[in-house]
Write a protein that holds these residues in place. Structure first.
Motif, mmCIF file in Angstrom:
data_model
loop_
_atom_site.group_PDB
_atom_site.id
_atom_site.type_symbol
_atom_site.label_atom_id
_atom_site.label_comp_id
_atom_site.label_asym_id
_atom_site.label_seq_id
_atom_site.Cartn_x
_atom_site.Cartn_y
_atom_site.Cartn_z
ATOM 1 N N LEU A 36 0.827 -1.219 0.000
ATOM 2 C CA LEU A 36 0.000 0.000 0.000
ATOM 3 C C LEU A 36 0.852 1.256 0.000
ATOM 4 N N ARG A 37 1.916 1.243 0.767
ATOM 5 C CA ARG A 37 2.769 2.443 0.821
ATOM 6 C C ARG A 37 3.466 2.673 -0.515
ATOM 7 N N ARG A 38 3.803 1.611 -1.204
ATOM 8 C CA ARG A 38 4.477 1.752 -2.494
ATOM 9 C C ARG A 38 3.619 2.491 -3.512
ATOM 10 N N VAL A 39 2.297 2.394 -3.385
ATOM 11 C CA VAL A 39 1.420 3.079 -4.339
ATOM 12 C C VAL A 39 0.896 4.398 -3.783
ATOM 13 N N GLY A 40 1.405 4.821 -2.625
ATOM 14 C CA GLY A 40 1.101 6.159 -2.146
ATOM 15 C C GLY A 40 0.152 6.272 -0.971
ATOM 16 N N HIS A 41 -0.329 5.140 -0.440
ATOM 17 C CA HIS A 41 -1.249 5.203 0.695
ATOM 18 C C HIS A 41 -0.471 5.161 2.014
ATOM 19 N N TYR A 42 -1.169 5.491 3.091
ATOM 20 C CA TYR A 42 -0.568 5.503 4.419
ATOM 21 C C TYR A 42 -1.006 4.249 5.184
ATOM 22 N N ALA A 43 -0.088 3.694 5.963
ATOM 23 C CA ALA A 43 -0.398 2.468 6.693
ATOM 24 C C ALA A 43 0.147 2.538 8.107
ATOM 25 N N LEU A 44 -0.706 2.161 9.055
ATOM 26 C CA LEU A 44 -0.320 1.990 10.448
ATOM 27 C C LEU A 44 -0.523 0.527 10.798
ATOM 28 N N VAL A 45 0.513 -0.133 11.318
ATOM 29 C CA VAL A 45 0.455 -1.553 11.652
ATOM 30 C C VAL A 45 0.453 -1.708 13.167
ATOM 31 N N LEU A 46 -0.522 -2.452 13.685
ATOM 32 C CA LEU A 46 -0.640 -2.706 15.121
ATOM 33 C C LEU A 46 -0.453 -4.200 15.376
ATOM 34 N N GLU A 47 0.501 -4.551 16.206
ATOM 35 C CA GLU A 47 0.800 -5.946 16.508
ATOM 36 C C GLU A 47 0.779 -6.153 18.022
ATOM 37 N N ARG A 48 0.014 -7.154 18.484
ATOM 38 C CA ARG A 48 -0.132 -7.368 19.930
ATOM 39 C C ARG A 48 1.119 -7.977 20.559
ATOM 40 N N ARG A 49 1.897 -8.752 19.799
ATOM 41 C CA ARG A 49 3.111 -9.351 20.349
ATOM 42 C C ARG A 49 4.262 -8.351 20.307
ATOM 43 N N ASP A 50 5.321 -8.621 21.085
ATOM 44 C CA ASP A 50 6.492 -7.757 21.001
ATOM 45 C C ASP A 50 7.338 -8.171 19.802
ATOM 46 N N ALA A 328 -0.909 -14.996 1.330
ATOM 47 C CA ALA A 328 -1.019 -13.788 2.137
ATOM 48 C C ALA A 328 -0.304 -12.614 1.462
ATOM 49 N N ILE A 329 0.878 -12.873 0.908
ATOM 50 C CA ILE A 329 1.612 -11.813 0.217
ATOM 51 C C ILE A 329 0.889 -11.403 -1.060
ATOM 52 N N GLU A 330 0.328 -12.386 -1.775
ATOM 53 C CA GLU A 330 -0.480 -12.050 -2.945
ATOM 54 C C GLU A 330 -1.651 -11.152 -2.565
ATOM 55 N N ASP A 331 -2.303 -11.458 -1.427
ATOM 56 C CA ASP A 331 -3.426 -10.629 -0.984
ATOM 57 C C ASP A 331 -3.019 -9.163 -0.882
ATOM 58 N N GLY A 332 -1.913 -8.907 -0.202
ATOM 59 C CA GLY A 332 -1.468 -7.531 -0.035
ATOM 60 C C GLY A 332 -1.148 -6.858 -1.350
ATOM 61 N N ALA A 333 -0.525 -7.612 -2.260
ATOM 62 C CA ALA A 333 -0.168 -7.047 -3.564
ATOM 63 C C ALA A 333 -1.413 -6.674 -4.362
ATOM 64 N N VAL A 334 -2.433 -7.527 -4.332
ATOM 65 C CA VAL A 334 -3.660 -7.261 -5.088
ATOM 66 C C VAL A 334 -4.425 -6.077 -4.497
ATOM 67 N N LEU A 335 -4.535 -6.040 -3.179
ATOM 68 C CA LEU A 335 -5.239 -4.926 -2.541
ATOM 69 C C LEU A 335 -4.595 -3.599 -2.927
ATOM 70 N N ALA A 336 -3.273 -3.555 -2.895
ATOM 71 C CA ALA A 336 -2.575 -2.319 -3.237
ATOM 72 C C ALA A 336 -2.730 -1.962 -4.706
ATOM 73 N N LYS A 337 -2.657 -2.955 -5.577
ATOM 74 C CA LYS A 337 -2.831 -2.686 -7.013
ATOM 75 C C LYS A 337 -4.182 -2.049 -7.286
ATOM 76 N N LEU A 338 -5.229 -2.589 -6.678
ATOM 77 C CA LEU A 338 -6.562 -2.026 -6.874
ATOM 78 C C LEU A 338 -6.628 -0.588 -6.361
ATOM 79 N N PHE A 339 -6.098 -0.370 -5.176
ATOM 80 C CA PHE A 339 -6.190 0.961 -4.578
ATOM 81 C C PHE A 339 -5.199 1.952 -5.176
ATOM 82 N N SER A 340 -4.303 1.500 -6.035
ATOM 83 C CA SER A 340 -3.470 2.454 -6.774
ATOM 84 C C SER A 340 -4.314 3.262 -7.757
#
Length: 483
Positions: A36-50, A328-340
């Motif tokens: 998502l960031r590569r195509v210009g969107h902003y991303a905040l990642v929240l992870e419960r583990r350290d 899972a990696i494909e999912d992220g790539a497709v979501l970003a491509k669409l939102f580009s």
């Protein structure tokens, strides 16, 4: 276009940057944020583990359909420095150690995929993605637990009481996270036991030099078929260690990735074959994961909201399989491509449903194939297991690759299975997303009176809902230079 040259072409940048809040900072979450960031969107990642507990040193296999995406993102050199490229599968009998044959991936087929088949550890891949995310300016917060989701705001409330909001919420917190039951319901989110569990471990190459030499030349993967059992072994840490994954009866407590290693495989299983018994005695403590079967979710997008699932949150895979991480990696790539291609806020919901349509059939087919492969490896003693092994022996005796069988019966079925896998390797998910935009997105924007839609985009008004649209995608391959 070669894999290396593709990274010099910058991705299409959105004309309407929006914010994404990603629940889950594992591989799926980081990959989604990077895309998502590569195509210009902003991303905040929240992870419960350290940070120290979010990844493990267990092995991971990255097929060409996955590595080609990472190459496109400019991560080829980082992967080459850490990963081992594998060319061969070696098949044997679990109980006796009998050599059944091997299969070498066809160089031309692999070249056409524009990727490589790579072996590494979860921790190594995670570090590569983490470094890429930080370089892109992505904010990642560890030790942060999401307690409530309001998908209509959209916002989340943290255990601290703090509220974080965004334009879109992405659930990437896995099979046992908060996002999946929120969309699917508590009962549908749960899978059913398959009766098989994976024990995921590793051992030092130095402790089993004779074993390691057998797979050194082509960085081979060992697959040992047993009656109700199977194991896989392949080099990691640039050959200094071997990943070792044992499938056996699921008769212990439930386990999952992210938990500390708790099982000593050699105390659970004592194979009759001496070499395998010695290997098991050399393995480190294993993480135990139950293999569960999940029904396909009808929806990955929460009703009337901007919450979408991806990765294991949307489609849990059996542990240790080839395509789980890749999907899972494909999912992220497709979501970003669409939102580009995002021009106006009105398109957000439509793009979320387009993502769902593009990914569901692809993932469902891959997951069913991986489940079938687990049971193929662990067939009980009987006619089916004998037919599988006899077909492999016949191919080896004839000087053929073990998966080059022809005709009917078990051999033909095995061949069809691996031909299908090669088609999966050749699929380019980013091309599929671009095809959707050209076939449906551009058409609809023009129907709304937008005129010419291209790299320079200007807002217009109108509303169109893609949520009821069925999308069919075909894959193509392009010649490439892997060297």
């Amino acid at each position: 276009m070669s894999s290396e040259s593709s990274k010099s072409n910058p991705p299409l940048q959105t004309t309407l940057p929006i914010s994404f809040l990603i629940i889950g900072g594992g591989i799926a979450g980081l990959a989604c944020a990077i895309a998502l960031r590569r195509v210009g969107h902003y991303a905040l990642v929240l992870e419960r583990r350290d940070r120290q507990n979010v990844c493990s040193n267990t092995g991971i296999r990255l097929p060409p359909n996955c590595t080609k995406i990472l190459f496109h993102w400019g991560l080829r050199n980082a992967l080459i420095q850490k990963a081992t490229v594998t060319h061969t599968l070696v098949f044997s009998r679990y109980e006796t150690g009998e050599f059944l044959g091997n299969h070498k991936w066809d160089p031309q087929i692999m070249k056409e995929t524009r990727g490589l088949f790579m072996l590494m550890t979860h921790a190594e891949l995670y570090q590569i993605l983490y470094d890429a995310a930080i370089a892109l300016g992505i904010e990642i917060r560890y030790g942060v637990e999401v307690q409530e989701i309001d998908p209509t705001s959209p916002s989340v409330q943290l255990a601290s009481g703090q509220v974080e909001s965004a334009d879109v919420i992405v659930g990437a917190d896995g099979e046992f996270g908060i996002s999946r039951p929120f969309v699917a319901g508590n009962e549908r989110a749960k899978g059913t036991p398959t009766g098989v569990a994976l024990y995921d471990s590793s051992f030092s190459t130095a402790t089993m030099l004779e074993f390691a030499r057998a797979f050194h030349t082509d960085n081979g993967q060992l697959v040992a078929f047993g009656y109700g059992r199977a194991c896989l072994a392949y080099p990691i840490h640039r050959g200094n260690d071997f990943a070792f994954q044992w499938y056996g009866p699921d008769d212990g407590p439930d386990g999952q990735y992210g938990q500390p290693p708790s099982a000593d495989v050699h105390l659970i299983e004592k194979p009759s074959h001496e070499s395998l018994r010695l290997v098991m005695a050399s393995t480190r403590r294993a993480v135990r994961i139950s293999a569960r079967h999940h029904q396909d979710l009808e929806d990955w997008v929460a009703d009337d909201s901007r919450l979408v699932l991806m990765g294991e949150s949307a489609h849990p895979f059996p542990p240790g399989t080839i395509q789980g991480t890749a999907m899972a990696i494909e999912d992220g790539a497709v979501l970003a491509k669409l939102f580009s291609h995002l021009l106006e806020e009105r398109q957000i919901e439509s793009f979320l449903y387009a993502f769902q349509e593009l990914r569901q059939s692809r993932v469902s087919e891959a997951r069913e194939r991986e489940i079938a492969n687990v049971f193929f490896m662990t067939l009980p003693e009987g006619a089916d297991a004998s037919a599988r092994d006899d077909a492999m022996r016949a191919n080896t005796a004839a000087g053929r690759s073990v998966l080059e069988a022809s005709g009917e019966g078990a051999g033909a079925e095995t061949k069809r299975t691996w031909e299908e896998m090669e088609v999966v390797f050749g699929y380019d998910c980013e091309d599929a997303a671009d095809d959707w935009w050209m076939q449906w997105g551009v058409l609809q924007e023009r129907a709304l009176g937008r005129g010419s839609v291209g790299a320079v985009q200007t807002p217009s008004t109108g509303l169109f809902d893609f949520s009821s649209m069925t999308v069919q995608v075909s894959s193509t391959t392009v010649d490439a230079d892997e060297s």
